[in-house]
Design an enzyme around this catalytic site. Structure first.
Site, PDB file in Angstrom:
ATOM      1  N   GLY A 157     -23.667   3.830   3.728  1.00  0.00           N
ATOM      2  CA  GLY A 157     -22.733   4.435   2.773  1.00  0.00           C
ATOM      3  C   GLY A 157     -23.166   4.195   1.347  1.00  0.00           C
TER       4      GLY A 157
ATOM      5  N   VAL B 234     -19.261   2.069  -4.113  1.00  0.00           N
ATOM      6  CA  VAL B 234     -19.605   0.649  -3.933  1.00  0.00           C
ATOM      7  C   VAL B 234     -21.059   0.512  -3.471  1.00  0.00           C
ATOM      8  CG1 VAL B 234     -19.059  -1.483  -2.713  1.00  0.00           C
ATOM      9  CG2 VAL B 234     -17.212   0.074  -3.339  1.00  0.00           C
TER      10      VAL B 234
ATOM     11  N   GLY C 167     -21.848   5.408  -1.420  1.00  0.00           N
ATOM     12  CA  GLY C 167     -20.782   5.907  -2.291  1.00  0.00           C
ATOM     13  C   GLY C 167     -20.675   5.026  -3.519  1.00  0.00           C
TER      14      GLY C 167
ATOM     15  N   LYS D 274       0.860  -1.181   0.000  1.00  0.00           N
ATOM     16  CA  LYS D 274       0.000   0.000   0.000  1.00  0.00           C
ATOM     17  C   LYS D 274       0.896   1.230   0.000  1.00  0.00           C
ATOM     18  CE  LYS D 274      -4.568   0.609   0.453  1.00  0.00           C
ATOM     19  NZ  LYS D 274      -5.663  -0.220  -0.047  1.00  0.00           N
TER      20      LYS D 274
HETATM   21  P1  NAD Z   1     -16.874   6.267  -1.262  1.00  0.00           P
HETATM   22  O1  NAD Z   1     -16.035   7.310  -0.641  1.00  0.00           O
HETATM   23  O2  NAD Z   1     -17.271   6.395  -2.700  1.00  0.00           O
HETATM   24  O3  NAD Z   1     -18.250   6.083  -0.433  1.00  0.00           O
HETATM   25  C1  NAD Z   1     -18.318   6.103   0.959  1.00  0.00           C
HETATM   26  C2  NAD Z   1     -19.675   6.693   1.316  1.00  0.00           C
HETATM   27  O4  NAD Z   1     -19.865   6.561   2.720  1.00  0.00           O
HETATM   28  C3  NAD Z   1     -19.793   8.179   0.976  1.00  0.00           C
HETATM   29  O5  NAD Z   1     -20.990   8.420   0.259  1.00  0.00           O
HETATM   30  C4  NAD Z   1     -19.832   8.844   2.348  1.00  0.00           C
HETATM   31  O6  NAD Z   1     -20.576  10.033   2.380  1.00  0.00           O
HETATM   32  C5  NAD Z   1     -20.464   7.750   3.196  1.00  0.00           C
HETATM   33  N1  NAD Z   1     -20.237   7.878   4.632  1.00  0.00           N
HETATM   34  C6  NAD Z   1     -19.100   8.239   5.270  1.00  0.00           C
HETATM   35  N2  NAD Z   1     -19.310   8.234   6.594  1.00  0.00           N
HETATM   36  C7  NAD Z   1     -20.579   7.830   6.797  1.00  0.00           C
HETATM   37  C8  NAD Z   1     -21.382   7.617   7.953  1.00  0.00           C
HETATM   38  N3  NAD Z   1     -20.917   7.811   9.173  1.00  0.00           N
HETATM   39  N4  NAD Z   1     -22.647   7.189   7.782  1.00  0.00           N
HETATM   40  C9  NAD Z   1     -23.154   6.996   6.548  1.00  0.00           C
HETATM   41  N5  NAD Z   1     -22.447   7.199   5.417  1.00  0.00           N
HETATM   42  C10 NAD Z   1     -21.169   7.605   5.542  1.00  0.00           C
HETATM   43  O7  NAD Z   1     -16.099   4.894  -1.008  1.00  0.00           O
HETATM   44  P2  NAD Z   1     -16.305   3.513  -1.779  1.00  0.00           P
HETATM   45  O8  NAD Z   1     -15.305   3.421  -2.874  1.00  0.00           O
HETATM   46  O9  NAD Z   1     -17.742   3.296  -2.060  1.00  0.00           O
HETATM   47  O10 NAD Z   1     -15.828   2.481  -0.655  1.00  0.00           O
HETATM   48  C11 NAD Z   1     -16.648   2.195   0.461  1.00  0.00           C
HETATM   49  C12 NAD Z   1     -15.893   1.349   1.458  1.00  0.00           C
HETATM   50  O11 NAD Z   1     -15.458   0.133   0.841  1.00  0.00           O
HETATM   51  C13 NAD Z   1     -14.610   2.016   1.993  1.00  0.00           C
HETATM   52  O12 NAD Z   1     -14.423   1.621   3.335  1.00  0.00           O
HETATM   53  C14 NAD Z   1     -13.515   1.422   1.131  1.00  0.00           C
HETATM   54  O13 NAD Z   1     -12.263   1.403   1.801  1.00  0.00           O
HETATM   55  C15 NAD Z   1     -14.040   0.011   0.928  1.00  0.00           C
HETATM   56  N6  NAD Z   1     -13.546  -0.615  -0.286  1.00  0.00           N
HETATM   57  C16 NAD Z   1     -13.769  -0.034  -1.493  1.00  0.00           C
HETATM   58  C17 NAD Z   1     -13.285  -0.653  -2.648  1.00  0.00           C
HETATM   59  C18 NAD Z   1     -13.526  -0.041  -4.005  1.00  0.00           C
HETATM   60  O14 NAD Z   1     -13.347  -0.737  -5.011  1.00  0.00           O
HETATM   61  N7  NAD Z   1     -13.952   1.214  -4.098  1.00  0.00           N
HETATM   62  C19 NAD Z   1     -12.595  -1.868  -2.559  1.00  0.00           C
HETATM   63  C20 NAD Z   1     -12.405  -2.459  -1.300  1.00  0.00           C
HETATM   64  C21 NAD Z   1     -12.892  -1.812  -0.165  1.00  0.00           C
END
Ligand code: NAD
Length: 351
Positions: free
Chosen positions: A180, A184, A182, A80
């Site tokens: 969340g 994913v 976002g 990382k």
């Molecule tokens: P993202 O930043 O696009 O989405 C995260 C969402 O969570 C955002 O909309 C944010 O506003 C919301 N959020 C933050 N705090 C919150 C809370 N307290 N209550 C409710 N909502 C809240 O991130 P992502 O890419 O969708 O990833 C989501 C999670 O999955 C992260 O923890 C990331 O590390 C993990 N992850 C993502 C991937 C990937 O391919 N993107 C791969 C493995 C793991």
């Protein structure tokens, strides 16, 4: 700041630091283990408040990647990178070029990818200075963004958990709470709704919440999402959300979501087991992104990605069965299984 005595240091093979005055880059790369292959992991940009915090994050995250790749059946090690800086205000071309030089200097021991705070555009600049970049393949189905495959993996994991725990094979009418909405969370919501699930979503970002509502999800407050009476809770926001306080509030029978490091402490894995909650270990169920990165980077084709991502369901069921057989929690069993895979070459060499 100490490295070898840091609480998150765990036999990491390499920890490299870089400061570049011209661009303002301050970054750390950690390679945890390369027994299975070169270390691949995202490059996170975050306004860490101290060097210690950045070091702790990169050590923890790189270790997690060794476990994730091993259980995803990938010939990859764990690594990382973190850039200390605010992605909203401190991104610039020079900085990412300097990051590219830093990565190139490690001669392929570490291959980077996007992570929180960095995107495909940033990786393309890094790629101007180093070959060791994934997620920039223009021809890939999703243009390098791994989140659709991460969501696909979580969706397969939810189905595997429901089949294991409730003997349910259809998602029709199944209630899922997604924390969340976002990248994913929204893809996941779409997949679940397509199959007839009833999806509740909470997000602190009103725009993302609205996008999920437009897909047909019902909005719930961020405080209420953990205690909803649902079949599945899918944490897809931040890490550390299953903590001492929340663990007793959860009514879902299954926890299966994308967020990294969902358990605040290892003890919560055992508490969930004792409450009869089936926990799909995060680093197993959220491996869709790294599987996508592997197929893009090493195979140069996304043709086999979807089938590989689907295998996450079978891996989870193997973990569930072993955990039940040994009366252990699923998080512990998953870690043990991963170590059997990625520490095996080391043991053989020492024998
Ligand atoms: P993202 O930043 O696009 O989405 C995260 C969402 O969570 C955002 O909309 C944010 O506003 C919301 N959020 C933050 N705090 C919150 C809370 N307290 N209550 C409710 N909502 C809240 O991130 P992502 O890419 O969708 O990833 C989501 C999670 O999955 C992260 O923890 C990331 O590390 C993990 N992850 C993502 C991937 C990937 O391919 N993107 C791969 C493995 C793991």
């Amino acid at each position: 700041m100490t490295v070898f005595n840091s609480p998150s240091f765990d036999r990491h093979e390499l920890v490299a630091f870089k400061e570049d005055h011209a661009s303002g880059l301050r970054a750390i790369i950690a390679v945890h283990n390369t027994n299975l292959g070169p270390a691949i992991g995202g490059c996170r940009m975050y306004p860490y408040t101290s060097d210690e915090q950045a070091l702790d994050d990169v050590l923890r995250l790189s270790r997690g990647m060794s476990y994730k790749s091993a259980l995803a059946g990938l010939p990859l090690g764990g690594g990382k990178a973190v850039i200390i800086g605010d992605p909203a205000t401190q991104k610039n071309r020079l900085l990412f070029r300097a990051m590219g030089d830093f990565i190139e200097g490690l001669n392929g021991q570490y291959i980077t990818a996007e992570d929180s705070g960095t995107g495909v555009a940033d990786l393309k600049i890094i790629n101007e200075r180093t070959r060791y970049v994934s997620g920039v393949m223009d021809g890939s189905q999703f243009g390098g963004d791994p989140s659709p495959y991460t969501a696909q993996g979580v969706y397969c994991g939810i189905k595997a958990a429901l089949a294991y725990r409730q003997n349910v094979t259809s998602l029709k009418g199944v209630r899922v709470a997604v924390q969340g909405a976002g990248a994913v969370g929204r893809h996941l919501t779409q997949l679940l709704i397509n199959d007839g699930a009833v999806v509740f979503v909470a997000d602190i970002n009103p725009n993302n919440l609205k996008l999920a509502q437009d897909l047909g999800a019902e909005s719930v407050s961020p405080e209420a999402i953990f205690s909803l009476a649902v079949d599945v809770l899918a944490p897809c926001a931040m890490g550390g959300v299953i903590d001492e306080q929340r663990v007793g509030q959860i009514k879902a029978g299954i926890i299966a979501g994308a967020a990294n490091n969902q358990l605040a402490n290892a003890i919560q894995g055992e508490q969930l087991r004792q409450q009869g909650i089936l926990y799909a270990p995060d680093f197993v169920i959220n491996a869709g992104g790294i599987i996508d990165v592997y197929h893009q980077r090493i195979e140069g084709s996304s043709d086999n990605t979807a089938a590989h991502v689907e295998s996450i369901g079978e891996t989870l069921q193997k973990i569930f069965r072993r955990a039940d057989k040994l009366s252990k929690n699923t998080a512990t069993v998953a870690e043990e299984l991963a170590e059997e895979i990625f520490l095996r070459p080391m043991k053989t060499a020492a024998a």
